[in-house]
Design an enzyme around this catalytic site. Structure first.
Site, PDB file in Angstrom:
ATOM      1  N   ASP A  74       0.874  -1.165   0.000  1.00 32.12           N
ATOM      2  CA  ASP A  74       0.000   0.000   0.000  1.00 32.12           C
ATOM      3  C   ASP A  74       0.906   1.207   0.000  1.00 32.12           C
ATOM      4  O   ASP A  74       1.851   1.303   0.790  1.00 32.12           O
ATOM      5  CB  ASP A  74      -0.950   0.040   1.195  1.00 32.12           C
ATOM      6  CG  ASP A  74      -2.064   1.051   0.931  1.00 32.12           C
ATOM      7  OD1 ASP A  74      -2.823   0.860  -0.035  1.00 32.12           O
ATOM      8  OD2 ASP A  74      -2.160   2.054   1.671  1.00 32.12           O
TER       9      ASP A  74
ATOM     10  N   ASP B  83       4.177  10.414 -10.615  1.00 36.99           N
ATOM     11  CA  ASP B  83       5.593  10.416 -11.016  1.00 36.99           C
ATOM     12  C   ASP B  83       6.033  11.687 -11.746  1.00 36.99           C
ATOM     13  O   ASP B  83       7.129  12.203 -11.474  1.00 36.99           O
ATOM     14  CB  ASP B  83       5.910   9.198 -11.896  1.00 36.99           C
ATOM     15  CG  ASP B  83       6.104   7.934 -11.073  1.00 36.99           C
ATOM     16  OD1 ASP B  83       6.177   8.035  -9.835  1.00 36.99           O
ATOM     17  OD2 ASP B  83       6.174   6.849 -11.671  1.00 36.99           O
TER      18      ASP B  83
ATOM     19  N   PHE C  85       3.953   6.116 -13.479  1.00 42.44           N
ATOM     20  CA  PHE C  85       2.500   6.232 -13.357  1.00 42.44           C
ATOM     21  C   PHE C  85       2.176   7.221 -12.231  1.00 42.44           C
ATOM     22  O   PHE C  85       3.086   7.785 -11.603  1.00 42.44           O
ATOM     23  CB  PHE C  85       1.862   4.856 -13.093  1.00 42.44           C
ATOM     24  CG  PHE C  85       2.134   4.299 -11.714  1.00 42.44           C
ATOM     25  CD1 PHE C  85       3.390   3.819 -11.387  1.00 42.44           C
ATOM     26  CD2 PHE C  85       1.133   4.255 -10.746  1.00 42.44           C
ATOM     27  CE1 PHE C  85       3.648   3.301 -10.127  1.00 42.44           C
ATOM     28  CE2 PHE C  85       1.380   3.736  -9.471  1.00 42.44           C
ATOM     29  CZ  PHE C  85       2.641   3.260  -9.174  1.00 42.44           C
TER      30      PHE C  85
HETATM   31  P1  IMP Z   1      -2.564   1.683  -3.900  1.00 43.42           P
HETATM   32  O1  IMP Z   1      -2.528   0.879  -5.160  1.00 43.42           O
HETATM   33  O2  IMP Z   1      -3.847   1.563  -3.163  1.00 43.42           O
HETATM   34  O3  IMP Z   1      -1.373   1.379  -3.037  1.00 43.42           O
HETATM   35  O4  IMP Z   1      -2.500   3.197  -4.337  1.00 43.42           O
HETATM   36  C1  IMP Z   1      -1.308   3.776  -4.580  1.00 43.42           C
HETATM   37  C2  IMP Z   1      -1.532   5.135  -5.240  1.00 43.42           C
HETATM   38  O5  IMP Z   1      -0.487   5.988  -4.791  1.00 43.42           O
HETATM   39  C3  IMP Z   1      -1.384   5.036  -6.755  1.00 43.42           C
HETATM   40  O6  IMP Z   1      -2.627   4.933  -7.392  1.00 43.42           O
HETATM   41  C4  IMP Z   1      -0.692   6.350  -7.092  1.00 43.42           C
HETATM   42  O7  IMP Z   1      -1.635   7.368  -7.175  1.00 43.42           O
HETATM   43  C5  IMP Z   1       0.155   6.603  -5.855  1.00 43.42           C
HETATM   44  N1  IMP Z   1       1.495   5.972  -6.014  1.00 43.42           N
HETATM   45  C6  IMP Z   1       2.002   4.934  -5.288  1.00 43.42           C
HETATM   46  N2  IMP Z   1       3.239   4.623  -5.704  1.00 43.42           N
HETATM   47  C7  IMP Z   1       3.503   5.468  -6.706  1.00 43.42           C
HETATM   48  C8  IMP Z   1       4.643   5.620  -7.550  1.00 43.42           C
HETATM   49  O8  IMP Z   1       5.650   4.891  -7.498  1.00 43.42           O
HETATM   50  N3  IMP Z   1       4.555   6.607  -8.467  1.00 43.42           N
HETATM   51  C9  IMP Z   1       3.480   7.418  -8.593  1.00 43.42           C
HETATM   52  N4  IMP Z   1       2.384   7.307  -7.859  1.00 43.42           N
HETATM   53  C10 IMP Z   1       2.397   6.332  -6.907  1.00 43.42           C
END
Ligand code: IMP
Length: 200
Positions: A69, A154, A151
């Site tokens: 997460d 970034d 994504f």
């Molecule tokens: P999760 O999939 O519920 O952990 O949501 C993570 C969210 O945080 C993603 O949809 C992105 O908006 C943001 N996020 C997490 N890691 C990254 C990354 O490495 N680059 C850019 N955005 C990130």
């Protein structure tokens, strides 16, 4: 050892696979196990949501499961969007680019651009083992997007150490310094240490 990833995000899969393969772990995304459940991420911390995802998918597949997460925390916004990074801006933001623009709007005119990405990795096994690792990557939010890789946020996340945004880095470089890479490094060290004790 086969380990199910509680996500279908291709970027996360790539990052986790690269590091966990060095531990002899074969990471398989949940959809390859025909699991289409979307865990209810109703926790208020990365740790809680990481656990919810791993537990929900492990209960569905009966195999060791790993979850990440992650999210962006912006100092001037009191840590927003945090655990709401994927849903920031609510219904009116449908794409990553909408959410990024919403963030820039919220920060307009604000000189404090300090931010960090956070990742919490949780691995659970059906016999009750739990490993949790947290990684953080500091940076700052630019006024406008730069770069086309990666994504999410970034293109506006500038990392001093790299001298550019995450979106301007080749994936191997991002995977070396990212919050997820840092969490995975700690995770891998814990696994290696536990294996060493188990061998004694
Ligand atoms: P999760 O999939 O519920 O952990 O949501 C993570 C969210 O945080 C993603 O949809 C992105 O908006 C943001 N996020 C997490 N890691 C990254 C990354 O490495 N680059 C850019 N955005 C990130």
């Amino acid at each position: 050892m086969k380990i199910v990833l509680a996500s279908n995000n291709a970027h996360k899969l790539e990052e986790l696979r690269a590091i966990l393969s060095t531990l002899g772990m074969d990471v398989v995304p949940q959809k390859e196990m025909n699991i289409n459940i979307e865990p209810n991420e109703n926790g208020t911390t990365f740790e809680e949501n990481s656990y919810i995802k791993a537990k929900t998918i492990m209960d569905a597949c009966g195999l060791p499961t790993i979850a990440d997460d992650s999210g962006l925390m912006v100092e001037a916004l009191g840590g927003e969007p945090g655990v709401y990074s994927a849903r920031y801006g609510g219904e009116s933001c449908k794409t990553d680019r909408d959410r990024l623009n919403y963030l820039l709007k919220r920060l307009e005119g604000n000189e404090n651009r300090n931010a960090k990405f956070v990742s919490v990795i949780t691995m659970l096994t059906p016999d009750g083992k739990k490993i949790v690792a947290r990684g953080e990557c500091p940076g700052r939010i630019l006024d406008a997007p730069q770069g086309a890789n990666g994504f999410g946020y970034d293109p506006v996340f500038y990392v001093e150490e790299a001298g550019c945004t995450f979106a301007q880095l080749p994936s191997q470089e991002k995977n070396r310094i990212s919050h997820r890479a840092r969490a995975l490094k700690i995770f891998a060290e814990t696994v290696r240490r536990e294996r060493k004790y188990a061998d004694k």
